[in-house]
Design a protein around this motif. Structure first.
Motif, PDB file in Angstrom:
ATOM      1  N   GLN A 251      46.631 -31.934  77.810  1.00 16.42           N
ATOM      2  CA  GLN A 251      47.009 -30.977  78.325  1.00 16.42           C
ATOM      3  C   GLN A 251      48.305 -30.559  78.460  1.00 16.42           C
ATOM      4  O   GLN A 251      49.195 -31.435  79.057  1.00 16.42           O
ATOM      5  N   ALA A 252      48.841 -29.113  77.973  1.00 15.02           N
ATOM      6  CA  ALA A 252      50.158 -28.976  78.340  1.00 15.02           C
ATOM      7  C   ALA A 252      50.327 -27.938  79.382  1.00 15.02           C
ATOM      8  O   ALA A 252      50.113 -26.665  79.387  1.00 15.02           O
ATOM      9  N   LEU A 262      53.167 -40.542  77.018  1.00 14.37           N
ATOM     10  CA  LEU A 262      53.402 -41.404  75.896  1.00 14.37           C
ATOM     11  C   LEU A 262      53.486 -40.612  74.736  1.00 14.37           C
ATOM     12  O   LEU A 262      52.790 -39.711  74.526  1.00 14.37           O
ATOM     13  N   TYR A 263      54.353 -40.936  73.673  1.00  8.42           N
ATOM     14  CA  TYR A 263      54.390 -39.934  72.636  1.00  8.42           C
ATOM     15  C   TYR A 263      53.123 -39.838  71.680  1.00  8.42           C
ATOM     16  O   TYR A 263      53.006 -38.796  71.207  1.00  8.42           O
ATOM     17  N   GLN A 264      52.338 -40.805  71.892  1.00  2.00           N
ATOM     18  CA  GLN A 264      50.978 -40.633  70.978  1.00  2.00           C
ATOM     19  C   GLN A 264      50.248 -39.517  71.709  1.00  2.00           C
ATOM     20  O   GLN A 264      49.253 -39.187  71.191  1.00  2.00           O
ATOM     21  N   ALA A 265      50.511 -39.424  73.094  1.00  2.00           N
ATOM     22  CA  ALA A 265      49.578 -38.438  73.873  1.00  2.00           C
ATOM     23  C   ALA A 265      50.171 -36.919  73.402  1.00  2.00           C
ATOM     24  O   ALA A 265      49.304 -35.977  73.705  1.00  2.00           O
ATOM     25  N   THR A 267      51.481 -36.368  70.003  1.00  3.17           N
ATOM     26  CA  THR A 267      51.334 -35.915  68.436  1.00  3.17           C
ATOM     27  C   THR A 267      50.062 -36.494  68.243  1.00  3.17           C
ATOM     28  O   THR A 267      49.159 -37.287  68.967  1.00  3.17           O
ATOM     29  N   GLY A 268      49.826 -36.215  66.652  1.00  5.09           N
ATOM     30  CA  GLY A 268      48.347 -36.592  66.370  1.00  5.09           C
ATOM     31  C   GLY A 268      48.522 -36.452  64.739  1.00  5.09           C
ATOM     32  O   GLY A 268      49.425 -35.722  64.248  1.00  5.09           O
ATOM     33  N   SER A 269      47.517 -36.909  63.861  1.00  2.71           N
ATOM     34  CA  SER A 269      47.389 -36.840  62.635  1.00  2.71           C
ATOM     35  C   SER A 269      47.084 -35.454  62.264  1.00  2.71           C
ATOM     36  O   SER A 269      47.411 -34.907  60.987  1.00  2.71           O
ATOM     37  N   GLU A 270      46.385 -34.765  63.205  1.00  2.00           N
ATOM     38  CA  GLU A 270      45.710 -33.457  62.720  1.00  2.00           C
ATOM     39  C   GLU A 270      46.662 -32.414  63.575  1.00  2.00           C
ATOM     40  O   GLU A 270      47.284 -32.565  64.943  1.00  2.00           O
ATOM     41  N   GLU A 271      46.935 -31.141  63.142  1.00  2.00           N
ATOM     42  CA  GLU A 271      47.766 -30.102  63.667  1.00  2.00           C
ATOM     43  C   GLU A 271      47.422 -29.668  65.009  1.00  2.00           C
ATOM     44  O   GLU A 271      48.217 -29.707  65.865  1.00  2.00           O
ATOM     45  N   GLU A 272      45.844 -29.860  65.481  1.00  2.00           N
ATOM     46  CA  GLU A 272      45.793 -29.200  66.691  1.00  2.00           C
ATOM     47  C   GLU A 272      45.892 -30.354  67.780  1.00  2.00           C
ATOM     48  O   GLU A 272      45.902 -30.131  69.130  1.00  2.00           O
ATOM     49  N   ARG A 273      46.352 -31.675  67.403  1.00  2.00           N
ATOM     50  CA  ARG A 273      46.524 -32.477  68.414  1.00  2.00           C
ATOM     51  C   ARG A 273      48.063 -32.799  68.723  1.00  2.00           C
ATOM     52  O   ARG A 273      48.564 -33.447  69.356  1.00  2.00           O
ATOM     53  N   ASN A 274      48.862 -32.044  67.842  1.00  2.00           N
ATOM     54  CA  ASN A 274      50.311 -31.899  68.075  1.00  2.00           C
ATOM     55  C   ASN A 274      50.362 -31.173  69.580  1.00  2.00           C
ATOM     56  O   ASN A 274      51.006 -29.955  69.246  1.00  2.00           O
ATOM     57  N   ILE A 275      50.470 -31.644  70.442  1.00  2.00           N
ATOM     58  CA  ILE A 275      50.349 -30.928  71.927  1.00  2.00           C
ATOM     59  C   ILE A 275      51.866 -30.407  72.063  1.00  2.00           C
ATOM     60  O   ILE A 275      51.856 -29.609  72.778  1.00  2.00           O
ATOM     61  N   TYR A 276      52.715 -31.224  71.584  1.00  2.00           N
ATOM     62  CA  TYR A 276      54.079 -30.892  71.977  1.00  2.00           C
ATOM     63  C   TYR A 276      54.527 -29.493  71.454  1.00  2.00           C
ATOM     64  O   TYR A 276      55.468 -28.823  72.006  1.00  2.00           O
TER      65      TYR A 276
END
Length: 788
Positions: A251-252, A262-265, A267-276
């Motif tokens: 959640q942003a 947590l940086y993993q929170a 970012t992610g391997s899929e575009e929609e997971r890149n919350i930043y």
């Protein structure tokens, strides 16, 4: 006023303090006197320790409470005006101060370290001491603080919680250098601070001042472990209160000012997971990256994706171990560190715990092992025919007897020192950590029956073990005592009371080695944690010889095959994987600590025996070389460095008003007389007075026992001039000396204890000598007789 008759303290009070007041210095906020800024190195001798001398400045001057700018070193008037200058310059270098003053009460010698003064040193009269504003103007020129905004940023105070806690000197240096660099417009900053020196508290004060001054309005703090983020939010960062949030559940929420993640929170391997990416590129003014060696330096790492997205923000990297390889460089990204505080400095200052090393070499590790033709393992698999060596054990080849031997040595050590000493056992992988747990459980059945959590495997794949991590690092919690792990506890685990670090993991990376050693370097005086031990089965501590390592051990001990793993003088008390092993599934999935599914691992039981080889005890000398040295050798060298001859020592001992002061002085130099007495008594079978110990060990004089000295005084009948009651007191004091030593009779409170209470009240006994001065004089006479 005849200044020649004044003590150094009188010179301060009657000459220097009035000069400062006349120059406009505020003694409530800008002047501190007799400031100790180090804790005194912890010196370990056997099972005992002492503190070395603290560094202490006569005066520190501050423009603001968070901005020290000058040091004054005072001497009495029998010294020259500049006799304190070199000491003051040494302090100024440590404290990062530009201005140094030396005084003997006649005036001041002023040294300007900024490089902007000509001449560098000038003599000043007492009424010419510069004002706070004058020194501040020079300071700002030195630091390049040329705009009102830059000065406002730097002048913003620390957070003060009212507890009286203030940053240590090196934290002040780190905070101020960072704030000043940002005020000058620098946007990439690296801070290197050894594990256990308070990086997170330092980061909090930096962020607080930048946030309060509105220099940085929205801040992102990144870490790579959940435990680090939660510790930060609940402890050091707590004063941010409702302005702070933790990014979780992808959640942003953009309504906050301080974000922990947590940086993993984000970012992610899929575009929609890149919350930043839900935050605009200019949303954050400041990004702080904790443990930045863990991946942010690599151009293709997930950290760098975040940093590149917020490239317009100021980036601060925090680490104890910057990563510098051909592929990865923290310095290439952040630039040269604005401040470095090393493990060696922390130990020398007494803020970090020193340590001893117990090296245990196992025969198969040294000689290797080769299967016989057609040999199969415990599971019937044909073992590849080659020589297996240390790098194979517990990765491709498991020798169960080796695991049992390691567990046995750990158990023996704890049994002989403290069975409840917090211990971390670093293993090759999760499978190894589990086998080690089982072996330790079987060897510590009594403790495990007492509490099943005496030994826990704490690894990233096992929820119950991970849930006990907080209890392991909590000094108040007795259990777990022993934690077997692989990568999870390598970094960011604040184990204040960890007393034993076991290395059964092959470590080739200096970065990882320093992080692992850092698990034990914290001091906790409330729980008696002043130093710790490292038990090394994989030759990892050979990295101490690497010039990149900056904190050598106090001692190295290599026991032989049948020897105890406890040193004879010891008493109670590949690169880390990028991406942590403690993340909650499913985002992102845990990286394997162990490639058990991909890698064949042969297991051999009792058919392969193992045993321990070798023994020696070593200390690291001041030149970094290993030397073999007993307590007696060390004492001889230390005493003779301080006293050139026996006569010098005798003059100092007999001239001291209290012998305890001489004993304490020796202990600050590492001569711990209790430990020395044990070693000497071992060979002589007798207990000796500190005086006799020093004379015997350092100057080869035959020692007398306390009882022998007491009997000599009785034979001389040295106190016939006293009345009956006073003589009875002196007789009892002689007996006390024979039983417990010189320190006991120097304390006047002894008169309130048995057998003195049977002779009368303390006041009555003192009056039997004619009053307190006469009583104290009699004690000095008694001491003279004892050491005649």
């Amino acid at each position: 006023m005849n200044r020649k008759t004044l003590s150094e303290r009188d010179i301060c009070t009657q000459c220097i303090t009035p000069a400062l007041a006349a120059a406009g210095w505020d003694f409530s906020t800008q002047v501190r006197e007799e400031v100790s800024f180090t804790a005194g190195r912890i010196i370990v001798r056997g099972k005992l320790h002492s503190r070395g001398t603290r560094k202490r400045a006569d005066y520190l001057l501050y423009y603001k409470p968070n901005l020290p700018i000058a040091v004054i070193e005072a001497k009495d008037n029998n010294h020259g005006l500049g006799d304190g200058m070199q000491q003051g310059l040494s302090y100024a270098e440590t404290l990062d101060l530009p201005f140094v003053f030396s005084s003997n009460g006649d005036g001041f010698l002023f040294h300007d370290r900024t490089g902007n003064a000509e001449p560098i040193e000038t003599e000043l009269a007492l009424d010419q001491f510069p004002s706070p504003q004058e020194l501040w103007q020079r300071y700002c020129v030195w630091k390049g603080l040329v705009t009102p905004k830059s000065r406002e940023t730097v002048e913003t105070p620390y957070h003060d919680d009212g507890s009286g806690k203030s940053p240590r000197y090196y934290q002040i240096n780190a905070i101020n250098r960072t704030i000043e660099a940002i005020a000058r417009g620098q946007n990439r900053i690296l801070l290197i601070m050894a594990t256990g020196t308070g990086k997170t508290f330092t980061a909090f004060q930096i962020i607080w001042r930048l946030w309060k001054s509105k220099t940085k309005k929205r801040i992102l703090f990144l870490a790579d472990r959940n435990i680090l983020v939660d510790q930060t939010r609940n402890n050091d960062f707590k004063p941010f209160g409702p302005a702070m949030t933790k990014i979780e559940k992808r959640q942003a929420n953009k309504a906050f000012e301080i974000y922990l993640s947590l940086y993993q929170a984000v970012t992610g391997s899929e575009e929609e997971r890149n919350i930043y990416k839900q935050f605009s590129r200019d949303f954050f003014d400041l990004v702080v990256i904790d443990e930045c060696h863990r991946g942010s330096a690599a151009e293709d790492s997930a950290w760098r994706e975040i940093l590149d997205h917020f490239s317009s923000a100021t980036h601060i990297g925090l680490t104890a171990t910057p990563k510098e390889t051909r592929e990865v460089s923290n310095i290439l990204y952040f630039g040269e560190p604005v401040y470095t505080y090393s493990l060696r400095q922390g130990i020398d200052d007494g803020f970090l715990a020193p340590y001893k090393v117990i090296r245990i070499d196992i025969d198969k590790d040294l000689q290797g092992w080769r299967p016989t033709r057609g040999q199969t393992d415990k599971h019937g698999r044909l073992i590849e025919d080659r020589i297996y060596n240390q790098q194979d054990f517990d990765r491709t080849l498991v020798l169960e007897k080796r695991t049992e031997l390691v567990a046995k040595k750990i158990t023996e050590f704890l049994g002989a020192t403290d069975p409840y000493a917090k211990t971390i056992v670093f293993c090759e992988d999760i499978d190894h950590a589990e086998r080690m747990r089982q072996a330790l459980v079987n060897l510590n059945a009594g403790h495990v029956r007492e509490n099943r959590k005496y030994i826990m495997r704490i690894t990233g794949d096992e929820a119950e073990g991970k849930a006990e991590l907080d209890n392991f690092i909590n000094p108040e919690s007795r259990y777990p005592v022993i934690a077997t792990t692989s990568k999870l506890m390598t970094t960011g685990v604040d184990a204040q009371t960890c007393r034993l670090v076991v290395l059964d993991q092959r470590i080739q990376s200096m970065t990882e080695f320093k992080q692992i050693i850092g698990r034990g370097t914290r001091i906790n005086e409330d729980f008696g944690k002043f130093w710790f031990s490292i038990m090394d089965f994989k030759k990892a501590t050979e990295l101490f010889a690497d010039p990149d390592f900056d904190g050598p051990p106090e001692q190295v001990y290599e026991p032989g095959g049948n020897d105890s793993p406890v040193p004879p003088d010891l008493g109670i008390p590949p690169e880390p994987i990028d991406g942590p092993d403690d993340l909650p599934p499913p985002e992102p999935p845990l990286p394997p600590e162990c490639e058990g599914e991909k890698r064949i691992k042969y297991v051999l039981g009792g058919e392969v025996t193992v045993y321990v080889v070798a023994e020696r005890i070593q200390y690291y000398g001041s030149d970094g070389r290993l030397i073999t040295e007993s307590f007696k050798d060390y004492t001889r060298r230390a005493v003779r460095t301080e006293y050139a001859s026996l006569d010098d020592f005798l003059r100092h001992w007999t001239g001291a008003r209290r012998k305890k002061a001489v004993i304490e002085e020796l202990e600050t130099r590492g001569v711990i007389l209790e430990a020395l007495a044990e070693e000497v008594a071992k060979h002589n079978g007798c207990e000796f007075d500190p005086f006799d110990l020093v004379c015997h060990v350092a100057f080869d004089r035959p020692p007398l026992t306390r009882r022998e000295r007491a009997e000599q005084v009785r034979k001389r009948d040295a106190f016939a001039r006293y009345g009956d009651k006073a003589r009875a007191v002196l007789e009892a004091l002689i007996e006390k000396y024979a039983d417990s030593g010189i320190e006991s009779i120097e304390d006047i409170k002894i008169l309130t204890l048995d057998p003195f209470t049977r002779l009368g009240t303390a006041q009555e006994l003192i009056q039997s000598f004619g009053g307190k001065p006469a009583y104290l004089s009699a004690i000095r006479d008694l001491e003279d007789e004892l050491y005649a």
